[in-house]
Scaffold this motif. Sequence first.
Motif, mmCIF file in Angstrom:
data_model
loop_
_atom_site.group_PDB
_atom_site.id
_atom_site.type_symbol
_atom_site.label_atom_id
_atom_site.label_comp_id
_atom_site.label_asym_id
_atom_site.label_seq_id
_atom_site.Cartn_x
_atom_site.Cartn_y
_atom_site.Cartn_z
ATOM 1 N N LYS A 1 -11.542 3.650 -1.013
ATOM 2 C CA LYS A 1 -10.872 4.496 -1.988
ATOM 3 C C LYS A 1 -9.866 5.422 -1.298
ATOM 4 C CE LYS A 1 -15.118 4.475 -4.717
ATOM 5 N NZ LYS A 1 -15.831 3.535 -3.836
ATOM 6 N N PHE A 2 -8.913 5.897 -2.078
ATOM 7 C CA PHE A 2 -7.921 6.846 -1.569
ATOM 8 C C PHE A 2 -8.007 8.123 -2.395
ATOM 9 C CE2 PHE A 2 -6.442 2.696 -0.370
ATOM 10 C CZ PHE A 2 -5.985 2.868 0.933
ATOM 11 N N TYR A 3 -8.123 9.247 -1.695
ATOM 12 C CA TYR A 3 -8.314 10.557 -2.324
ATOM 13 C C TYR A 3 -7.098 11.431 -2.049
ATOM 14 C CZ TYR A 3 -13.158 8.914 -1.763
ATOM 15 O OH TYR A 3 -14.305 8.168 -1.767
ATOM 16 N N ARG A 4 -6.685 12.191 -3.063
ATOM 17 C CA ARG A 4 -5.603 13.157 -2.832
ATOM 18 C C ARG A 4 -6.165 14.304 -1.999
ATOM 19 N NH1 ARG A 4 -0.751 12.474 -4.988
ATOM 20 N NH2 ARG A 4 -0.564 11.098 -6.809
ATOM 21 N N THR A 5 -5.549 14.558 -0.875
ATOM 22 C CA THR A 5 -5.998 15.617 0.026
ATOM 23 C C THR A 5 -6.003 16.970 -0.678
ATOM 24 O OG1 THR A 5 -5.036 14.368 1.864
ATOM 25 C CG2 THR A 5 -5.606 16.666 2.295
ATOM 26 N N ALA A 6 -5.006 17.211 -1.514
ATOM 27 C CA ALA A 6 -4.902 18.498 -2.211
ATOM 28 C C ALA A 6 -6.098 18.730 -3.128
ATOM 29 C CB ALA A 6 -3.605 18.553 -3.012
ATOM 30 N N VAL A 7 -6.565 17.674 -3.808
ATOM 31 C CA VAL A 7 -7.717 17.816 -4.709
ATOM 32 C C VAL A 7 -8.967 18.194 -3.912
ATOM 33 C CG1 VAL A 7 -9.248 16.616 -6.333
ATOM 34 C CG2 VAL A 7 -6.772 16.227 -6.429
ATOM 35 N N LEU B 1 0.830 -1.203 0.000
ATOM 36 C CA LEU B 1 0.000 0.000 0.000
ATOM 37 C C LEU B 1 0.868 1.258 0.000
ATOM 38 C CD1 LEU B 1 -2.767 1.397 0.216
ATOM 39 C CD2 LEU B 1 -2.532 1.245 2.698
ATOM 40 N N GLU B 2 1.884 1.265 0.837
ATOM 41 C CA GLU B 2 2.778 2.431 0.921
ATOM 42 C C GLU B 2 3.439 2.707 -0.430
ATOM 43 O OE1 GLU B 2 6.208 4.178 3.917
ATOM 44 O OE2 GLU B 2 5.891 2.004 3.789
ATOM 45 N N LYS B 3 3.825 1.648 -1.115
ATOM 46 C CA LYS B 3 4.462 1.786 -2.418
ATOM 47 C C LYS B 3 3.505 2.413 -3.430
ATOM 48 C CE LYS B 3 6.696 -1.012 -6.014
ATOM 49 N NZ LYS B 3 7.069 -2.396 -6.428
ATOM 50 N N VAL B 4 2.235 1.964 -3.408
ATOM 51 C CA VAL B 4 1.235 2.503 -4.338
ATOM 52 C C VAL B 4 0.989 3.978 -4.052
ATOM 53 C CG1 VAL B 4 -1.184 2.398 -5.050
ATOM 54 C CG2 VAL B 4 0.101 0.277 -4.734
ATOM 55 N N LEU B 5 0.798 4.321 -2.782
ATOM 56 C CA LEU B 5 0.493 5.704 -2.419
ATOM 57 C C LEU B 5 1.663 6.643 -2.712
ATOM 58 C CD1 LEU B 5 -1.429 5.273 0.973
ATOM 59 C CD2 LEU B 5 -2.368 5.551 -1.322
ATOM 60 N N LEU B 6 2.867 6.153 -2.599
ATOM 61 C CA LEU B 6 4.039 6.981 -2.867
ATOM 62 C C LEU B 6 4.266 7.207 -4.349
ATOM 63 C CD1 LEU B 6 6.627 5.594 -0.270
ATOM 64 C CD2 LEU B 6 5.741 7.937 -0.374
ATOM 65 N N ASN B 7 3.915 6.222 -5.171
ATOM 66 C CA ASN B 7 4.302 6.267 -6.579
ATOM 67 C C ASN B 7 3.167 6.560 -7.563
ATOM 68 O OD1 ASN B 7 7.035 5.574 -5.983
ATOM 69 N ND2 ASN B 7 6.398 3.456 -5.698
ATOM 70 N N SER B 8 1.932 6.514 -7.107
ATOM 71 C CA SER B 8 0.814 6.703 -8.035
ATOM 72 C C SER B 8 0.733 8.143 -8.549
ATOM 73 C CB SER B 8 -0.502 6.342 -7.364
ATOM 74 O OG SER B 8 -1.583 6.587 -8.242
ATOM 75 N N ASP B 9 0.412 8.280 -9.830
ATOM 76 C CA ASP B 9 0.187 9.591 -10.428
ATOM 77 C C ASP B 9 -1.304 9.929 -10.490
ATOM 78 O OD1 ASP B 9 2.914 10.092 -10.958
ATOM 79 O OD2 ASP B 9 2.823 8.893 -12.797
ATOM 80 N N SER B 10 -2.157 9.012 -10.024
ATOM 81 C CA SER B 10 -3.605 9.199 -10.093
ATOM 82 C C SER B 10 -4.093 10.074 -8.947
ATOM 83 C CB SER B 10 -4.306 7.841 -10.066
ATOM 84 O OG SER B 10 -3.909 7.057 -11.172
ATOM 85 N N ASP B 11 -5.313 10.580 -9.102
ATOM 86 C CA ASP B 11 -5.939 11.381 -8.049
ATOM 87 C C ASP B 11 -6.901 10.552 -7.205
ATOM 88 O OD1 ASP B 11 -4.704 13.809 -8.773
ATOM 89 O OD2 ASP B 11 -6.150 14.070 -10.401
ATOM 90 N N LEU B 12 -7.328 9.400 -7.744
ATOM 91 C CA LEU B 12 -8.263 8.539 -7.032
ATOM 92 C C LEU B 12 -7.855 7.092 -7.235
ATOM 93 C CD1 LEU B 12 -10.932 8.220 -5.413
ATOM 94 C CD2 LEU B 12 -12.121 8.068 -7.619
ATOM 95 N N LEU B 13 -7.642 6.394 -6.130
ATOM 96 C CA LEU B 13 -7.315 4.969 -6.177
ATOM 97 C C LEU B 13 -8.508 4.187 -5.651
ATOM 98 C CD1 LEU B 13 -3.726 5.127 -4.611
ATOM 99 C CD2 LEU B 13 -4.342 5.204 -7.026
#
Length: 331
Positions: A158-164, A103-115
């Motif tokens: 789901k995971f949301y970018r806080t900035a968005v 999970l940490e790897k995905v959150l660190l490397n993803s370029d998406s705004d919603l997982l």
Amino acid sequence: MNELLLSVIIPAYNCERTIIQAIRSAGTFNNRNVEIIVVDNGSTDHTKELVKKEAQNKANIIYVESKNGVSNARNKGIELARAKWITFLDSDDTFTTLNEHELEKVLLNSDSDLLIYNYLVGNSRINLYSMTKDKIKKVSVIMQMLENPTKYLTVWGKFYRTAVIKENSISFNNALKYSEDSEFLIRYLLNCKQIEFNKHYFYKYNLTENSTVRTYNFQLAKEYEKAIVQIKSDLEKHPIYKHSFSIFVLMQVNLIMVHGAFAKENTNNGLYQLKVICNKDYVHEALDFISLKDIKRVRLIPILLCKYRLYGLASVIYKLRIFYNNQKMKK
């Protein structure tokens, strides 16, 4: 200190039997990069004491309070969130034992705004990844989600970018009692650039007899109608979603019928209420956008029957669906 990677927001209301299990499941990802924000919104049981005790000597568990209502609680959590990503966990649900490093790897490397991850409902696996992997463009994904709201339009899993969220002032509408999570997610979808599905199972939705969607509420139709009107407004500038929104509306009518008009606790005439709902302007408009070719969507069959005024047949299907749902709950 490393930048916080994930804020887990848990609304808590009279959940003394399940809240610690929820917090500890979030602790699966317990490290210096994760904060767990528990927001009590008016509990009258021992929830507050239990959470405070659990938070002792654990700097990453934050206890706060908000006004009553799950939307107020989630908004408070968003306000306090300091991490790069936000995810939501209901107090009677749990995270699965997904590998923390994965999970940490995905959150660190993803370029998406919603997982978006797969999830469990009880012991049933909901594989969103396999159903959506051929949908590449954002528009096609949003269409798929609108047309399958009970599977996709949940705020959890789901995971949301806080900035968005913060840059676009996206918050939960506390005037809505139902579908407030769908309305939040739709506005988020319209503001994000890229959506990514993950094949792992991250969230477990625990079925309970006391779940609000399984309990009859005579105001159900009015509350869903509020959400439909708001979501229609959200999509007003995006006509490309008109057909998909029509299917979304009719799926909400199905929920009103199964959990309202034909619910066992309802002593009123379900057939009469079905006719009343079908004569609403927003339902009429939605029915105009669908045709017999949509019958491939099994859940639309009863409402398609209503389009051709076959209300009696539609009511039989709703009653059978309720019977089937009740049998599933007994297993």
